[in-house]
Design a protein around this motif. Structure first.
Motif, PDB file in Angstrom:
ATOM      1  N   ILE A 141       0.861  -1.185   0.000  1.00 46.59           N
ATOM      2  CA  ILE A 141       0.000   0.000   0.000  1.00 46.59           C
ATOM      3  C   ILE A 141       0.898   1.235   0.000  1.00 46.59           C
ATOM      4  CG2 ILE A 141      -1.804   1.280   1.226  1.00 46.59           C
ATOM      5  CD1 ILE A 141      -2.502  -1.491   2.549  1.00 46.59           C
ATOM      6  N   TYR A 142       0.660   2.124  -0.945  1.00 42.04           N
ATOM      7  CA  TYR A 142       1.490   3.318  -1.106  1.00 42.04           C
ATOM      8  C   TYR A 142       0.622   4.567  -1.023  1.00 42.04           C
ATOM      9  CZ  TYR A 142       4.331   6.824  -3.607  1.00 42.04           C
ATOM     10  OH  TYR A 142       5.003   7.966  -3.963  1.00 42.04           O
ATOM     11  N   LEU A 143       1.054   5.526  -0.199  1.00 41.60           N
ATOM     12  CA  LEU A 143       0.371   6.820  -0.116  1.00 41.60           C
ATOM     13  C   LEU A 143       1.107   7.814  -0.995  1.00 41.60           C
ATOM     14  CD1 LEU A 143      -1.852   8.579   1.135  1.00 41.60           C
ATOM     15  CD2 LEU A 143      -0.249   9.142   2.978  1.00 41.60           C
ATOM     16  N   SER A 144       0.431   8.307  -2.019  1.00 33.20           N
ATOM     17  CA  SER A 144       1.030   9.204  -2.987  1.00 33.20           C
ATOM     18  C   SER A 144       0.263  10.528  -3.012  1.00 33.20           C
ATOM     19  CB  SER A 144       1.020   8.538  -4.378  1.00 33.20           C
ATOM     20  OG  SER A 144       1.640   9.362  -5.347  1.00 33.20           O
ATOM     21  N   GLY A 145       0.508  11.321  -4.048  1.00 33.78           N
ATOM     22  CA  GLY A 145      -0.202  12.581  -4.225  1.00 33.78           C
ATOM     23  C   GLY A 145      -1.064  12.529  -5.469  1.00 33.78           C
ATOM     24  N   ILE A 146      -2.073  13.376  -5.549  1.00 32.13           N
ATOM     25  CA  ILE A 146      -2.974  13.414  -6.709  1.00 32.13           C
ATOM     26  C   ILE A 146      -2.195  13.871  -7.940  1.00 32.13           C
ATOM     27  CG2 ILE A 146      -5.008  14.550  -7.690  1.00 32.13           C
ATOM     28  CD1 ILE A 146      -6.169  14.649  -4.868  1.00 32.13           C
ATOM     29  N   VAL A 147      -2.272  13.083  -9.014  1.00 32.35           N
ATOM     30  CA  VAL A 147      -1.482  13.363 -10.223  1.00 32.35           C
ATOM     31  C   VAL A 147      -2.377  13.366 -11.468  1.00 32.35           C
ATOM     32  CG1 VAL A 147       0.723  12.523  -9.345  1.00 32.35           C
ATOM     33  CG2 VAL A 147      -0.884  10.893 -10.318  1.00 32.35           C
ATOM     34  N   ASN A 148      -3.471  14.124 -11.430  1.00 32.75           N
ATOM     35  CA  ASN A 148      -4.419  14.087 -12.546  1.00 32.75           C
ATOM     36  C   ASN A 148      -4.282  15.264 -13.511  1.00 32.75           C
ATOM     37  OD1 ASN A 148      -5.451  16.093 -10.951  1.00 32.75           O
ATOM     38  ND2 ASN A 148      -7.295  14.971 -10.329  1.00 32.75           N
ATOM     39  N   GLU A 149      -3.142  15.956 -13.501  1.00 39.79           N
ATOM     40  CA  GLU A 149      -2.882  17.011 -14.482  1.00 39.79           C
ATOM     41  C   GLU A 149      -1.722  16.606 -15.380  1.00 39.79           C
ATOM     42  OE1 GLU A 149      -2.445  21.043 -13.681  1.00 39.79           O
ATOM     43  OE2 GLU A 149      -4.481  21.348 -12.952  1.00 39.79           O
ATOM     44  N   ARG A 150      -1.735  17.144 -16.593  1.00 42.75           N
ATOM     45  CA  ARG A 150      -0.685  16.797 -17.556  1.00 42.75           C
ATOM     46  C   ARG A 150       0.679  17.354 -17.125  1.00 42.75           C
ATOM     47  NH1 ARG A 150      -2.026  18.241 -23.639  1.00 42.75           N
ATOM     48  NH2 ARG A 150      -3.690  16.774 -23.104  1.00 42.75           N
ATOM     49  N   HIS A 151       0.683  18.598 -16.629  1.00 43.90           N
ATOM     50  CA  HIS A 151       1.927  19.230 -16.226  1.00 43.90           C
ATOM     51  C   HIS A 151       2.065  19.140 -14.708  1.00 43.90           C
ATOM     52  CE1 HIS A 151       2.336  20.695 -20.292  1.00 43.90           C
ATOM     53  NE2 HIS A 151       1.132  21.232 -20.231  1.00 43.90           N
ATOM     54  N   LEU A 152       2.924  18.259 -14.259  1.00 40.52           N
ATOM     55  CA  LEU A 152       3.074  18.008 -12.833  1.00 40.52           C
ATOM     56  C   LEU A 152       4.311  18.708 -12.279  1.00 40.52           C
ATOM     57  CD1 LEU A 152       2.294  14.184 -12.749  1.00 40.52           C
ATOM     58  CD2 LEU A 152       0.732  16.052 -12.182  1.00 40.52           C
ATOM     59  N   SER A 153       4.266  18.999 -10.980  1.00 47.56           N
ATOM     60  CA  SER A 153       5.441  19.533 -10.296  1.00 47.56           C
ATOM     61  C   SER A 153       6.470  18.422 -10.136  1.00 47.56           C
ATOM     62  CB  SER A 153       5.044  20.062  -8.918  1.00 47.56           C
ATOM     63  OG  SER A 153       4.608  18.985  -8.093  1.00 47.56           O
ATOM     64  N   LYS A 154       7.696  18.797  -9.803  1.00 42.22           N
ATOM     65  CA  LYS A 154       8.749  17.807  -9.570  1.00 42.22           C
ATOM     66  C   LYS A 154       8.350  16.854  -8.448  1.00 42.22           C
ATOM     67  CE  LYS A 154      13.672  17.359  -8.506  1.00 42.22           C
ATOM     68  NZ  LYS A 154      14.936  18.067  -8.169  1.00 42.22           N
ATOM     69  N   HIS A 155       7.729  17.409  -7.413  1.00 42.53           N
ATOM     70  CA  HIS A 155       7.262  16.608  -6.279  1.00 42.53           C
ATOM     71  C   HIS A 155       6.281  15.542  -6.733  1.00 42.53           C
ATOM     72  CE1 HIS A 155       3.790  16.792  -3.184  1.00 42.53           C
ATOM     73  NE2 HIS A 155       4.488  15.716  -2.931  1.00 42.53           N
ATOM     74  N   LEU A 156       5.264  15.939  -7.522  1.00 35.05           N
ATOM     75  CA  LEU A 156       4.237  14.987  -7.947  1.00 35.05           C
ATOM     76  C   LEU A 156       4.765  14.015  -8.997  1.00 35.05           C
ATOM     77  CD1 LEU A 156       1.140  17.362  -8.006  1.00 35.05           C
ATOM     78  CD2 LEU A 156       1.681  15.606  -6.313  1.00 35.05           C
ATOM     79  N   LYS A 157       5.684  14.471  -9.855  1.00 40.62           N
ATOM     80  CA  LYS A 157       6.320  13.555 -10.814  1.00 40.62           C
ATOM     81  C   LYS A 157       7.083  12.464 -10.072  1.00 40.62           C
ATOM     82  CE  LYS A 157       6.998  16.718 -14.728  1.00 40.62           C
ATOM     83  NZ  LYS A 157       7.995  17.505 -15.503  1.00 40.62           N
TER      84      LYS A 157
END
Length: 482
Positions: A108-124
């Protein structure tokens, strides 16, 4: 079930651990430094603590082969050394390699919401970690959260700093970005609820609360809950760099974390619809209610974990044991000793030092030192402390890190995390009726020696005044700062 909990000294894991234990699970906690983990507060029969650094493959042999499930809660965004995305990718790959020889049925992994085409370095980086974990043969469930609201969370404390300190805010345009905050209680319910649940295998789920708000609305609603009147004016000219410095100087965050947060706040984080909450029977908590619940915890001194405890230079990477033995040679020392009539009361004062309680003497000088530290890129005094009365090894305490806190030994040892041309320790010890306070400084080169002699005139009355206030017997109900 035997569960591996990574990042066990982190904000999320310390909230999740008691929930897993209460559910009857056997938990193996992965920590880089056992001295930061107080295992004695948990049932000994259901808990094992192992030292593992997922950046060092040779340490992964400590992971038991009979693990049945694992929570991957390792993040490096606040690091001040190295590239956090490279570190996160390396840790994830080492984790996958280590788990090929276990009995694990679920990750189980807790990540961040990544539903945009252009992501920040953090979300990438979060997305990259998810892709690496998915290469394992073990089923993966990813929970993607946006802003997490709870006592001690990074988002909560940064918003609190902004709202409580600034009646009027001139803010960057990213405050108009939409996000979907979620209460920490709901996050823990999701993490516990998906454990070895086949319907969640090989899937990712966005998790968020019932409110979709801009960051500006979050600040203003926070102010409403606190009974404060605040005005916010958005300006289009504030660059990401200026925005990062704005967050850094106003809040307790470090500059690297502020820069990554600003980068992420330009990206909308709104959950994609799913039925996971209803499937798990989770009642989503509105934003304002989550804030009120967080302050209930604060007022009752029940803050379990704080993001600030992971905010440091490099001490947590090297481990507390690396610094706990104070050097003897080549050091400058300021040693103060006084007799105390009431050792127990003096010990209570030591355990309550810093944060809102202050340093008992010359507090305005400590504040100035904190401001100077901020100006040169240090942590400053704004981190405060997690609890006004409780303290343990690994906690942050203003611009210090707690190395040892033993009431049995009547000893508190702090290590300086402010910007210094050298290393500094501050120690308090009570032997019988003698209180000993020692400031130790190991200079680095000529600048270190010049620094010591520059501040030496202040030591005489600051350290002497502090120890005298600690030793002073206070009438019942009166504190040293009154």
């Amino acid at each position: 079930m035997k569960i591996l909990l990574t990042g066990a000294t982190g904000y999320i894991a310390r909230r999740l651990l008691p929930v897993l234990l209460e559910a009857g699970q056997e938990v193996v906690c992965c920590v880089r430094d056992k001295q930061r983990f107080e295992a004695e507060q948990y049932p000994a029969t259901a808990l094992t603590v192992i030292e593992v650094d997922f950046l060092k493959k040779e340490t992964l042999s400590a992971i038991p082969p009979d693990i049945e499930a694992a929570y991957y809660l390792i993040h490096s965004m606040a690091t001040s050394t190295g590239d956090f995305s490279t570190m996160e990718a390396t840790a994830a790959q080492n984790f996958v390699d280590a788990f090929t020889s276990t009995n694990a049925q679920h990750i189980i992994y807790l990540s961040g919401i990544v539903n945009e085409r252009h992501l920040s370095k953090h979300l990438k980086s979060r997305q990259q970690v998810e892709e690496i974990l998915a290469t394992s043969q073990i089923p993966l469930t990813t929970l993607r959260a946006g802003i997490i609201v709870g006592s001690g969370s990074a988002s909560f404390e940064i918003i609190r700093d902004l709202v409580e300190k600034l009646p009027v805010m001139i803010a960057p345009k990213w405050l108009n970005t939409l996000c979907q905050p979620i209460a920490i209680r709901n996050v823990i319910e999701f993490l516990a609820g998906v454990l070895v649940r086949p319907s969640t295998f090989h899937q990712s789920f966005d998790i968020g609360g019932p409110d979709i708000l801009t960051y500006k609305q979050m600040l203003l609603q926070f102010a409403q809950v606190r009974g404060l009147k605040r005005s916010i004016f958005i300006v289009p000219v504030m660059t990401p760099r200026l925005s990062s410095y704005w967050l850094y100087f106003v809040t307790a965050t470090s500059y690297p974390l502020a820069r990554n947060l600003v980068d992420s706040m330009k990206v909308e984080m709104v959950s994609a619809p799913n039925n996971l909450a209803s499937e798990l029977g989770i009642q989503l908590i509105p934003y304002k209610e989550a804030i009120a619940m967080a302050f209930d915890k604060i007022e009752q001194n029940e803050v379990i974990s704080s993001w600030k405890d992971a905010l440091s230079s490099n001490i947590l990477t090297k481990g507390i044991a690396h610094h706990i033995e104070m050097p003897v040679n080549g050091c400058y020392k300021d040693v103060q000793r006084v007799q105390v009539q009431d050792p127990d009361q003096a010990l209570q004062k030591i355990w309550a030092i810093g944060g809102t309680n202050g340093w008992y003497y010359g507090n305005w000088l400590w504040v100035i030192r904190g401001l100077l530290d901020k100006l040169v890129g240090g942590v400053g005094l704004r981190r405060g402390r997690k609890s006004p009365t409780k303290i343990q090894a690994g906690d942050s305490l203003d611009f210090w890190r707690v190395l040892l806190a033993s009431k049995k030994q009547k000893r508190l040892l702090l290590y300086a995390e402010m910007k210094l041309p050298g290393e500094a320790w501050l120690e308090f010890k009570i032997n019988d009726h003698t209180l000993e306070q020692t400031a130790t400084f190991r200079p680095l080169g000529l600048w270190g020696r010049l620094y010591w002699y520059a501040v030496l005139p202040f030591h005489g009355f600051i350290f002497k005044g502090m120890i005298n206030q600690i030793a002073k017997v206070e009438p019942a109900g009166i504190s040293a700062k009154d």
